[in-house]
Design a protein around this motif. Sequence first.
Motif, PDB file in Angstrom:
ATOM      1  N   LEU A 185      22.513  85.039  23.565  1.00  0.00           N
ATOM      2  CA  LEU A 185      21.744  85.287  24.787  1.00  0.00           C
ATOM      3  C   LEU A 185      21.504  83.968  25.511  1.00  0.00           C
ATOM      4  N   THR A 186      21.603  84.009  26.828  1.00  0.00           N
ATOM      5  CA  THR A 186      21.259  82.861  27.664  1.00  0.00           C
ATOM      6  C   THR A 186      20.184  83.284  28.636  1.00  0.00           C
ATOM      7  N   ASP A 187      19.081  82.568  28.644  1.00  0.00           N
ATOM      8  CA  ASP A 187      17.954  82.918  29.496  1.00  0.00           C
ATOM      9  C   ASP A 187      18.281  82.657  30.961  1.00  0.00           C
ATOM     10  N   ALA A 188      17.393  83.143  31.832  1.00  0.00           N
ATOM     11  CA  ALA A 188      17.628  83.022  33.275  1.00  0.00           C
ATOM     12  C   ALA A 188      17.717  81.573  33.723  1.00  0.00           C
ATOM     13  N   ASP A 189      17.034  80.663  33.040  1.00  0.00           N
ATOM     14  CA  ASP A 189      17.063  79.248  33.424  1.00  0.00           C
ATOM     15  C   ASP A 189      18.221  78.496  32.792  1.00  0.00           C
ATOM     16  N   GLY A 190      19.151  79.225  32.137  1.00  0.00           N
ATOM     17  CA  GLY A 190      20.328  78.592  31.546  1.00  0.00           C
ATOM     18  C   GLY A 190      20.142  78.132  30.122  1.00  0.00           C
ATOM     19  N   ARG A 191      18.979  78.366  29.542  1.00  0.00           N
ATOM     20  CA  ARG A 191      18.744  77.936  28.170  1.00  0.00           C
ATOM     21  C   ARG A 191      19.383  78.931  27.208  1.00  0.00           C
ATOM     22  N   ALA A 192      20.301  78.447  26.375  1.00  0.00           N
ATOM     23  CA  ALA A 192      20.978  79.306  25.402  1.00  0.00           C
ATOM     24  C   ALA A 192      20.132  79.398  24.135  1.00  0.00           C
ATOM     25  N   TRP A 193      19.882  80.614  23.706  1.00  0.00           N
ATOM     26  CA  TRP A 193      19.132  80.829  22.478  1.00  0.00           C
ATOM     27  C   TRP A 193      20.059  80.666  21.277  1.00  0.00           C
ATOM     28  N   PRO A 194      19.525  80.253  20.143  1.00  0.00           N
ATOM     29  CA  PRO A 194      20.373  80.179  18.944  1.00  0.00           C
ATOM     30  C   PRO A 194      20.994  81.546  18.660  1.00  0.00           C
ATOM     31  N   PRO A 195      22.278  81.597  18.329  1.00  0.00           N
ATOM     32  CA  PRO A 195      22.926  82.891  18.086  1.00  0.00           C
ATOM     33  C   PRO A 195      22.216  83.673  16.977  1.00  0.00           C
ATOM     34  N   LEU A 196      22.061  84.963  17.222  1.00  0.00           N
ATOM     35  CA  LEU A 196      21.494  85.858  16.227  1.00  0.00           C
ATOM     36  C   LEU A 196      22.646  86.446  15.419  1.00  0.00           C
ATOM     37  N   VAL A 197      22.735  86.140  14.145  1.00  0.00           N
ATOM     38  CA  VAL A 197      23.792  86.636  13.265  1.00  0.00           C
ATOM     39  C   VAL A 197      23.154  87.577  12.253  1.00  0.00           C
ATOM     40  N   VAL A 198      23.631  88.826  12.249  1.00  0.00           N
ATOM     41  CA  VAL A 198      23.049  89.864  11.410  1.00  0.00           C
ATOM     42  C   VAL A 198      24.113  90.357  10.430  1.00  0.00           C
ATOM     43  N   ALA A 199      23.767  90.406   9.154  1.00  0.00           N
ATOM     44  CA  ALA A 199      24.645  90.971   8.132  1.00  0.00           C
ATOM     45  C   ALA A 199      24.332  92.452   7.975  1.00  0.00           C
ATOM     46  N   LEU A 200      25.363  93.284   7.935  1.00  0.00           N
ATOM     47  CA  LEU A 200      25.203  94.733   7.761  1.00  0.00           C
ATOM     48  C   LEU A 200      25.369  95.062   6.280  1.00  0.00           C
ATOM     49  N   PRO A 201      24.288  95.401   5.586  1.00  0.00           N
ATOM     50  CA  PRO A 201      24.361  95.591   4.126  1.00  0.00           C
ATOM     51  C   PRO A 201      25.351  96.654   3.689  1.00  0.00           C
ATOM     52  N   LEU A 202      25.531  97.714   4.485  1.00  0.00           N
ATOM     53  CA  LEU A 202      26.398  98.812   4.074  1.00  0.00           C
ATOM     54  C   LEU A 202      27.836  98.634   4.538  1.00  0.00           C
ATOM     55  N   ALA A 203      28.202  97.457   5.036  1.00  0.00           N
ATOM     56  CA  ALA A 203      29.577  97.242   5.486  1.00  0.00           C
ATOM     57  C   ALA A 203      30.555  97.343   4.331  1.00  0.00           C
ATOM     58  N   THR A 204      30.152  96.918   3.151  1.00  0.00           N
ATOM     59  CA  THR A 204      31.059  96.961   1.998  1.00  0.00           C
ATOM     60  C   THR A 204      31.371  98.390   1.583  1.00  0.00           C
ATOM     61  N   ALA A 205      30.484  99.341   1.916  1.00  0.00           N
ATOM     62  CA  ALA A 205      30.732 100.734   1.542  1.00  0.00           C
ATOM     63  C   ALA A 205      31.933 101.299   2.283  1.00  0.00           C
ATOM     64  N   THR A 206      32.043 101.004   3.571  1.00  0.00           N
ATOM     65  CA  THR A 206      33.185 101.489   4.329  1.00  0.00           C
ATOM     66  C   THR A 206      34.457 100.751   3.967  1.00  0.00           C
ATOM     67  N   ALA A 207      34.329  99.453   3.670  1.00  0.00           N
ATOM     68  CA  ALA A 207      35.503  98.682   3.293  1.00  0.00           C
ATOM     69  C   ALA A 207      36.074  99.171   1.972  1.00  0.00           C
ATOM     70  N   ALA A 208      35.191  99.655   1.087  1.00  0.00           N
ATOM     71  CA  ALA A 208      35.639 100.124  -0.218  1.00  0.00           C
ATOM     72  C   ALA A 208      36.020 101.584  -0.219  1.00  0.00           C
ATOM     73  N   GLY A 209      35.935 102.216   0.949  1.00  0.00           N
ATOM     74  CA  GLY A 209      36.321 103.620   1.038  1.00  0.00           C
ATOM     75  C   GLY A 209      35.218 104.579   0.654  1.00  0.00           C
ATOM     76  N   GLY A 210      33.983 104.072   0.609  1.00  0.00           N
ATOM     77  CA  GLY A 210      32.866 104.950   0.241  1.00  0.00           C
ATOM     78  C   GLY A 210      32.085 105.445   1.414  1.00  0.00           C
ATOM     79  N   ALA A 211      32.683 105.562   2.558  1.00  0.00           N
ATOM     80  CA  ALA A 211      31.964 105.963   3.764  1.00  0.00           C
ATOM     81  C   ALA A 211      31.640 107.431   3.737  1.00  0.00           C
ATOM     82  N   GLN A 212      30.606 107.792   4.544  1.00  0.00           N
ATOM     83  CA  GLN A 212      30.204 109.174   4.664  1.00  0.00           C
ATOM     84  C   GLN A 212      30.570 109.700   6.035  1.00  0.00           C
ATOM     85  N   LEU A 213      30.728 110.992   6.121  1.00  0.00           N
ATOM     86  CA  LEU A 213      30.949 111.628   7.417  1.00  0.00           C
ATOM     87  C   LEU A 213      29.614 112.059   8.002  1.00  0.00           C
TER      88      LEU A 213
END
Length: 230
Positions: free
Chosen positions: A202-230
């Motif tokens: 995100l970059t604020d209206a005055d041009g100040r860039a905020w530190p990037p927000l990096v979020v880990a998705l805990p259930l990402a490994t479930a889909t990668a391993a083929g354990g996804a749900q419908l």
Amino acid sequence: MTLAATIRGNRSRIARRCGNAAAGFTLVEVLLATVLLAAGLALAFATLSAATQATRRGEAMAQRSERMRAVEGFLRRRLTAARPVSFALDESTLLPSRFVGEPDRMRFVADLPNYLGQGGPYLHDVRIDESGAGVRIVLALEIVQAGQTIEDPQPRPPELLADGLRSARFRYRSLDADGALDDWQDRWTRIEQLPLLVEVTLTDADGRAWPPLVVALPLATATAAGGAQL
């Protein structure tokens, strides 16, 4: 001359001198005093005005910081709660859509908090839009049942998460074939899987860039391993 006469004469001279001193100020003295008073008042006003502006700027920055922290916290909680649940079937690949990511939009399913509605799985459609006041981030919600979105009898209007931004962007990251972290991608093409990481910049209206927000998705490994749900 007697002593009494001398004393009376001295008193008369002192009285005349005091009378002359109390006669008043000259025009130059009055003008000089007026100029000094005006300069003092101008200096005091300038100091007060500068202090007021500094206080207002500080309050505005604090409000922006608090607002951005609230937006980042909300996006972090929603992304962390993302579930490998299908919300549509891709017509070209016939694969279930569990996470669709673009630079200005991402869609995924997560349980809705009770304070936002009745709970349960909802499609979270997070979009970056252009508005008259700059860039804004909005969130639209739809009910998900049996792998499809359904029409809500009482649809809720999109939620405004942030506005007045200069720019915003989403990026995605996962593991490569060797199990190492892949490069950041502007588009998430593996729609049947959840990305391992999502980045929000995100970059604020005055041009100040905020530190990037990096979020880990805990259930990402479930889909990668083929354990996804419908």
